[in-house]
Design an enzyme around this catalytic site. Structure first.
Site: not given
Length: 390
Positions: A155, A203, A205, A329
């Protein structure tokens, strides 16, 4: 407040596609029923839920019953890692887990949590290019290994992992395999039979769907202890009224992503390469993090020596350019990126890095504008840093 004019943080989240919003809207108003209700409005919601599940299953090449809807990637990762571990704990089996040192914190913190219950976790390091080699995973396996969790694409630095090879060597040994595919979904193939995984998290989004909804693919027969209790939803696997508008939106967003896959990937990869080449050519002492080619088509992660990454991001924001220093996050954390440390960066280098991630609506003009701003801003910040040090 500054207005964002150039959005380069698509790894953090994406705007909802208008076509996705259109599909969702009726389920907030005239088709608002609870899918667990037996009357007509409930049956209508249940039909929409079942249709979305079937459409997603076709894209993943799995059975509809193997899909469990969740609130997003974090819940899916937690459910996969903890669910498999606690099944083995209850059934008196092995207690060893293998994952990597640069997973998303949803996996890493779940693994750390399980260590409190007597599980042993091996954290395999990626190589300097940000690739986890199958041989390194194989060397970490033990007779009591119950789970291997390796992300499909990182990510922060966007490197794509050899999931097929890792899954093959694990399944030969009867070890359950999970992949966090949150960053890969909508960009890389999600055929679970081709990948060979038992569990897969996504996920909505991240691919122009709504926030607050995701799924966990669970291969039939996978040992897992369900974690959320209260009702019989999701075939007694995940209690809680299903987010029907979100699930409908996720199905539509995923369909659009794969219908338009080649076009989207070609577009963002061309912009990505222009951005990488421009940075490395125009800005001295800049370095790309992660493999140059084995990476997501939209990901650029760069270290600018002598520049504080957070300061650079604030300056970009003043110019209307949105980017990040890593995972959304961990925003606000003072710790350097664990991903960059895992591939050999020093804490200083990690703090001098930024992530720019492109989307389907970015333009070549925006990339040229970003390069101009980066070149001027990095030079200015270095000059200021040099003046302060004298």
């Amino acid at each position: 407040m500054n207005r964002t004019e150039i959005y380069l943080d698509h790894a953090a989240t994406t705007p909802v596609d208008p076509r996705v919003l259109e599909a969702m809207l009726p389920f907030f108003t005239e088709r608002f029923g609870n899918p667990s209700s037996i009357y007509a409005a409930g049956r209508e919601a249940r039909a929409a839920l079942d249709q979305a599940r079937a459409r997603i299953a076709r894209l993943l090449n799995c059975q509809a019953r193997e899909i469990v809807f969740t609130s997003g990637g974090t819940e899916s990762d937690n459910l996969a890692v903890k669910g498999v571990a606690f099944w083995h704990l209850v059934n008196g089996r092995g207690r060893h887990i293998v994952t990597t040192a640069f997973e998303h914190h949803a996996v890493l913190h779940s693994a750390e949590y399980l260590e409190r219950f007597g599980f042993h976790v091996t954290y395999v390091a990626p190589d300097a290019d940000g690739i986890v080699q199958p041989e390194a995973i194989e060397a970490a396996l033990r007779p009591d290994t119950i789970l291997v969790s390796v992300m499909y694409a990182n990510n922060e630095i966007g490197t794509i992992q050899p999931i097929r090879e890792i899954a093959h060597l694990c399944r030969e040994r009867g070890i359950t395999v999970h992949t966090d595919a949150v960053q890969a979904a909508g960009t890389l193939p999600l055929d679970v039979e081709e990948l060979g995984v038992d569990l897969l998290s996504i996920s909505a989004h991240k691919f122009y769907g709504p926030k607050g909804v995701g799924l966990l693919y669970v291969r039939s027969g996978t040992p897992i202890l369900w974690q959320q209790h209260g009702g019989a939803q999701e075939s007694n696997r995940r209690a809680g009224t299903e987010n029907v508008p979100g699930i409908v939106g996720m199905a539509r967003a995923l369909e659009l992503a794969y219908e338009e896959l080649d076009e989207r990937n070609a577009h963002v990869q061309a912009l990505r390469d222009r951005l990488i080449d421009g940075i490395l050519q125009r800005i001295p002492d800049s370095r790309l993090n992660g493999h140059r080619h084995q990476r997501l088509p939209n990901n650029v992660n760069v270290t600018f020596a002598g520049v504080d990454g957070e300061t650079l991001l604030l300056n970009l924001d003043l110019h209307g350019i949105a980017a990040s220093s890593g995972s959304a996050c961990t925003t606000g954390s003072t710790e350097p990126s664990h991903v960059l440390l895992a591939i050999g960066a020093t804490p200083e280098q990690a703090r001098s890095s930024v992530r720019l991630t492109l989307g389907k609506d970015n333009t070549a003009r925006e990339i040229e504008r970003t390069l101009d701003v980066l070149e001027e801003t990095v030079a200015r910040l270095r000059k200021l840093a040099g003046a302060r040090s004298r």
